[in-house]
Design an enzyme around this catalytic site. Structure first.
Site, short mmCIF file in Angstrom:
data_model
loop_
_atom_site.label_atom_id
_atom_site.label_comp_id
_atom_site.label_asym_id
_atom_site.label_seq_id
_atom_site.Cartn_x
_atom_site.Cartn_y
_atom_site.Cartn_z
N CYS A 1 2.10 2.94 2.41
CA CYS A 1 3.18 2.98 3.41
C CYS A 1 3.88 1.64 3.57
CB CYS A 1 2.63 3.46 4.75
SG CYS A 1 1.77 5.05 4.67
N GLU B 1 3.03 -1.40 4.47
CA GLU B 1 2.80 -2.35 5.55
C GLU B 1 1.65 -3.31 5.29
OE1 GLU B 1 -0.03 0.97 6.92
OE2 GLU B 1 1.67 0.65 5.59
N ASN C 1 0.84 -1.21 0.00
CA ASN C 1 0.00 0.00 0.00
C ASN C 1 0.87 1.25 0.00
OD1 ASN C 1 0.89 -0.54 2.70
ND2 ASN C 1 -0.57 0.98 3.41
#
Length: 941
Positions: free
Chosen positions: A588, A590, A586
């Site tokens: 970021c 994670e 995604n």
């Protein structure tokens, strides 16, 4: 303007050449900036008078001949610019500045410039002038400080209520050791002027407290409590229709009544869901804990005020405890006993033991509750599909979702287009459109729209993809606002390690590679290479794997992108691999969930405040279990309540129900236990704390399945086979062979939990560690799993600039009698580092080593220990003070070897700042890098 002359007598301003500020500095000065004279009157800000004062100070020391010196003229002009810059950093939007503050900055500029004799003359003259003013006031029987008036909301003048100011400051300092209420009052009154608007008095008090945050973190709490008074006045005044104030003590009695008025008004204004009015508001109001308003730091409360509180036409009428209860009510509205659950949820988030993600905090309890954090999509290889994907990005971004786009299926430049009998322009032009979409759709002004584009390393456009963030080259093929990430197969890393060749393909000719991973991918890839060698594939390119790897690392260093993420561990350890393939992470890095043309993956996030669950003796396991149980219920509720702007997202989320419970405050937890980040003990704590959170989260999801039923695609999942995250390492090991080095130790009874999991799970995924950039500010703890950035620095975000000082370091230095003005000055000079300050003991230098002083292999080792317990991934930033190709090569190979699924930003330190840092003392040697991967690495020899 009152004269700021130095030690010489008056001299006409016309005797001095006109001051010419640089255009940059001139642009910094707001037109409305005013100077408060000592009599409380206002006058315009004139930087030329500052220059005259500095020049006179030089004349006092160097004599009249200095006036004709070009050197002196240039020096005074340069010092004036420094003073103006310093003042504007404090007053970027204008306002008022006291004449004494200007003179203080002149003193500092002279001292910093090494003009000590001139500075001394300036100081002596100021003292002499102050003495003369005091004598004159005494002789004339006049008070030194004139009586000030304020202007109320109706334009009427009335005396400044100094009594209320004193009561407010006293209340704000209660329970805190360091703050000096009298100093705050005097500093604030010095910066008030006659006729000041009544509502600006509190701003002056806040600014006074902020000035001393660097001296003691306690002043940050004072500033927050003073800001709270401003917020109360705004909220109460909006609800009552007239200016209204209340102290903290008064709010303890009135909070419940305010809460009911707030809910009713929010519904009336169509800002809150009408179902909120159907709760027993009296019961919920009585459950509020007003004293928790006092636990915020200034940064935390200002962030909430600026970005989270409900407002109407720019006026906030939501107080902190009402905010937390609104979020709790929004998440409990489908519960059977919703008042009891709302209170349970409120208790958890208002205590800062756990915090929901930003979209949940923004939108819970509103008419359009878009509560989810992350959306992952895959872009098809046709024009209609591409632009549908971009449209879906826009709709998802509009309501505060962060996006991850998989672009691997889009054919490469030069590939054949059957419909037009032409050739493709490749994936980059479409990424440019997606980039501009993220800029245009900025989540209602609450935060910037954000997308991360992922591309697999075998794509023929990969080399151009690597350059998307460069500042040079064809602008139409650059995406300066969009994050990018490499989606790297294990086979590529093996080719790099073995210095083999790598073949790039256009996906329209190798369509199944996109959906294959592990040994299946390797077999298919080798078959395509053989077809290419036979001439059966038209569009391909062979490159040395090491050459492409070096370019990936070079671009990562130069532009910060693309990030390095690993396809195979994300898929081989994926709990729901029976229903789809993970094609990207995604925004970021994670989240690791599958996507398809029919499903947009969604994840709902929240973070445990680890610092609130440890003592000097370690983890409080009982409290952590309670927190995880309630947090998982809240996250599961998000899925059913959430507003879905795209049907494919709703379909996927209701079918698989993934959530991502993470953590923040890891560094604070280490401080509380006196554990240096760069140590084996910290690695062990990362392991044990993540094991506990993982155990309790999975246990909670299994319990929810017994109450509410399993997610619909449970059968066939790894869960249903009794394969837990710790067990799935075996699947990765089988595919990787010797290229995996992960610790397998455990301490909890996973066999007992495994039997519960076989019976059902409510959520396909339970765990992911997000960056927590903003919610950690709200809670006043360190971000996510990050080491301390600096021990003293100024933080800039959408809410402005904030002084941040490490409270643990301050407490330790105070206990040793080392916290003083000299220490503060040293910390500033060394950019928040303690390593070169001789007075500080070595034990504290190890404990308070900052991010760039920690060998990044410690970060990777700790991340590997967490990764074994995570069914998704973690946002892992890596820090290198003095990066080199060799260091980057070793570090990212080490991350792959240790089984990490993803990495996030690479942070590097500017050369000018490296000189002020030394490596922190390391109690233990950093983890070794495997010699299989890097035979030339010094650490491996």
């Amino acid at each position: 303007m009152e004269s700021t002359t130095a030690a010489t007598g008056p001299m006409p301003a016309s005797n001095y050449p006109a001051l010419e500020l640089s255009s940059e500095v001139q642009a910094m000065i707001p037109e409305e900036l005013k100077v408060i004279r000592r009599n409380g009157k206002l006058t315009g800000f004139d930087p030329n008078k500052i220059r005259i004062a500095i020049t006179k100070a030089f004349l006092a020391v160097e004599g009249g001949q200095a006036a004709a010196s070009r050197r002196i003229h240039d020096t005074c002009a340069e010092l004036t610019e420094q003073v103006v810059r310093a003042l504007m950093r404090r007053l970027p939007a204008g306002g008022t500045v006291h004449i004494e503050d200007i003179q203080d900055q002149v003193e500092l500029a002279l001292m910093r410039g090494g003009f000590h004799k001139v500075a001394r003359a300036y100081v002596l003259y100021r003292e002499e002038r102050a003495r003369l003013r005091a004598e004159k006031a005494k002789a004339e029987n006049k008070p030194e400080a004139p009586q000030l008036h304020v202007t109320d909301e109706h334009g009427q003048r009335k005396p400044l209520d100094e009594g209320r100011m004193a009561r407010l400051v006293k209340e704000s300092c209660q329970g805190l050791e360091d703050p000096d209420p009298q100093w705050i009052l005097q500093e604030a009154k010095r910066n008030l002027y006659d006729g000041v608007p009544e509502n600006e008095v509190i701003d002056t008090l806040i600014m006074a407290a902020r000035l001393r945050i660097e001296q003691s973190p306690d002043y940050g709490y004072v500033a927050a409590r003073l800001l709270l008074d401003k917020i109360r006045s705004e909220a109460l005044g909006f609800l009552s229709g007239h200016f209204e104030t209340a102290t903290g003590a008064e709010m303890e009695e009135g909070y419940a009544d305010y809460f009911q008025r707030y809910i009713r008004r929010g519904i009336e204004l169509e800002l809150l869901d009408p179902v909120m009015g159907q709760y027993d508001l009296e019961q919920l109001g009585q459950a509020l804990k007003p004293e928790r308003d006092f636990q915020f730091t200034y940064l935390g409360l200002q962030t909430l005020y600026d970005r989270y509180f409900i407002h109407h036409d720019g006026t906030r009428f939501e107080l902190p405890q009402a905010f937390f209860m609104r979020v709790a009510m929004g998440l409990a509205k489908n519960e059977i006993d919703r008042e009891a659950r709302a209170i349970e949820f409120y208790e958890l988030i208002s205590s800062f033991d756990f915090m929901c993600s930003t979209p949940t905090l923004f939108n819970a309890g509103t008419l359009r509750p878009q509560l989810s954090s992350c959306y992952l999509t895959t872009i098809p290889d046709d024009l209609e599909g591409i632009f549908n994907g971009i449209k879906e990005d826009a709709m998802l971004s509009k309501y505060a979702g962060g996006l991850g786009n998989d672009w691997t299926r889009v054919r490469a430049m030069g590939a054949y287009i059957k419909g037009t009998n032409g050739k493709s322009q490749g994936v980059v032009p479409f990424m440019k459109v997606a980039n501009d979409t993220a800029v245009a759709v900025n989540q209602g002004g609450k935060r910037k729209g954000a997308i991360c584009a992922y591309l697999e390393t075998w794509h023929l456009d990969i080399e151009e993809f690597l350059e998307l963030r460069k500042n040079t080259g064809e602008e139409r093929r650059r995406t300066h606002d969009m994050n990018t990430a490499n989606w790297v197969p294990d086979l590529f890393m093996k080719r790099v390690a073995e210095e083999g060749e790598w073949t790039l393909f256009s996906p329209d000719e190798v369509p199944d590679l996109h959906d294959k991973y592990g040994q299946d991918f390797e077999r298919a890839y080798l078959a395509y290479e053989e077809k290419a060698a036979r001439g059966e594939i038209k569009l391909f390119k062979k490159v040395p794997a090491v050459q492409l790897w070096r370019k990936m690392l070079t671009m990562l260093f130069e532009t910060g992108h693309p990030w390095i993420t690993f396809k195979d561990p994300c898929n081989l350890r994926y709990t729901n691999q029976h229903v789809g393939v993970v094609h990207s992470s995604n925004l970021c890095s994670e989240i690791t969930l599958h996507t398809s043309d029919e499903e947009i993956a969604v994840c709902n996030l929240g973070s445990v405040n680890l610092a609130a669950h440890v003592t000097e003796d370690g983890l409080d396991m009982d409290k952590l279990q309670r927190t995880c149980r309630t947090a998982m219920r809240m996250l599961d509720n998000v899925i059913d309540i959430n507003y879905y702007s795209v049907p494919k997202a709703r379909r996927a989320n209701l079918r698989h129900r993934p959530v991502g419970l993470g953590l923040m405050g890891f560094q604070d937890a280490l401080y509380k236990q006196r554990i240096p980040y760069a140590s084996q003990e910290a690695v062990e704590f990362a392991d044990r704390s993540m094991e506990a959170i993982s155990y309790f989260a999975i246990e909670a999801s299994a319990a929810l399945a017994q109450e509410r039923g399993s997610y619909s695609s449970f059968q066939g999942s790894l869960w249903s086979q009794g394969i837990l995250p710790i067990d799935s390492i075996d699947l990765l090991q089988e595919a990787r062979g010797e290229y995996l080095d992960m610790d397998r130790s455990r301490t909890l009874d996973w066999d007992a939990l495994r039997e519960k999991v076989r019976q059902g799970m409510r959520n396909s995924n339970c765990l992911a560690i997000a960056p927590t950039a903003t919610i950690s500010n709200i809670c006043g703890v360190s971000q996510s799993i990050e080491p301390t950035y600096q021990n003293l620095y100024v933080k800039s975000n959408l809410s402005g600039e904030f002084t941040v000082v490490n409270p643990y370091l301050v407490a330790d230095l105070k206990s040793l009698g080392l916290w003083d003005e000299v220490m503060i000055a040293d910390l500033k000079y060394y950019d928040g580092s303690v390593q070169q300050i001789d007075r500080i003991p070595d034990e504290l230098k190890a404990l308070y080593a900052t991010a760039f002083e920690i060998d990044p292999r410690w970060l990777v080792e700790a991340a590997s220990r967490r990764q074994k317990w995570l069914d998704q991934s973690q946002s892992l930033n890596l820090y290198l003070a003095e990066p080199s190709g060799k260091k980057l090569d070793a570090l990212y190979k080490f991350a792959w070897l240790k089984g990490l699924k993803t990495t996030y930003y690479l942070r590097t330190l500017g050369a000018s700042r490296v000189e002020r840092h030394t490596a922190a003392p390391k109690p233990e040697e950093a983890p070794k890098v495997c010699s299989i991967l890097d035979p030339d690495c010094e650490a491996c020899q």
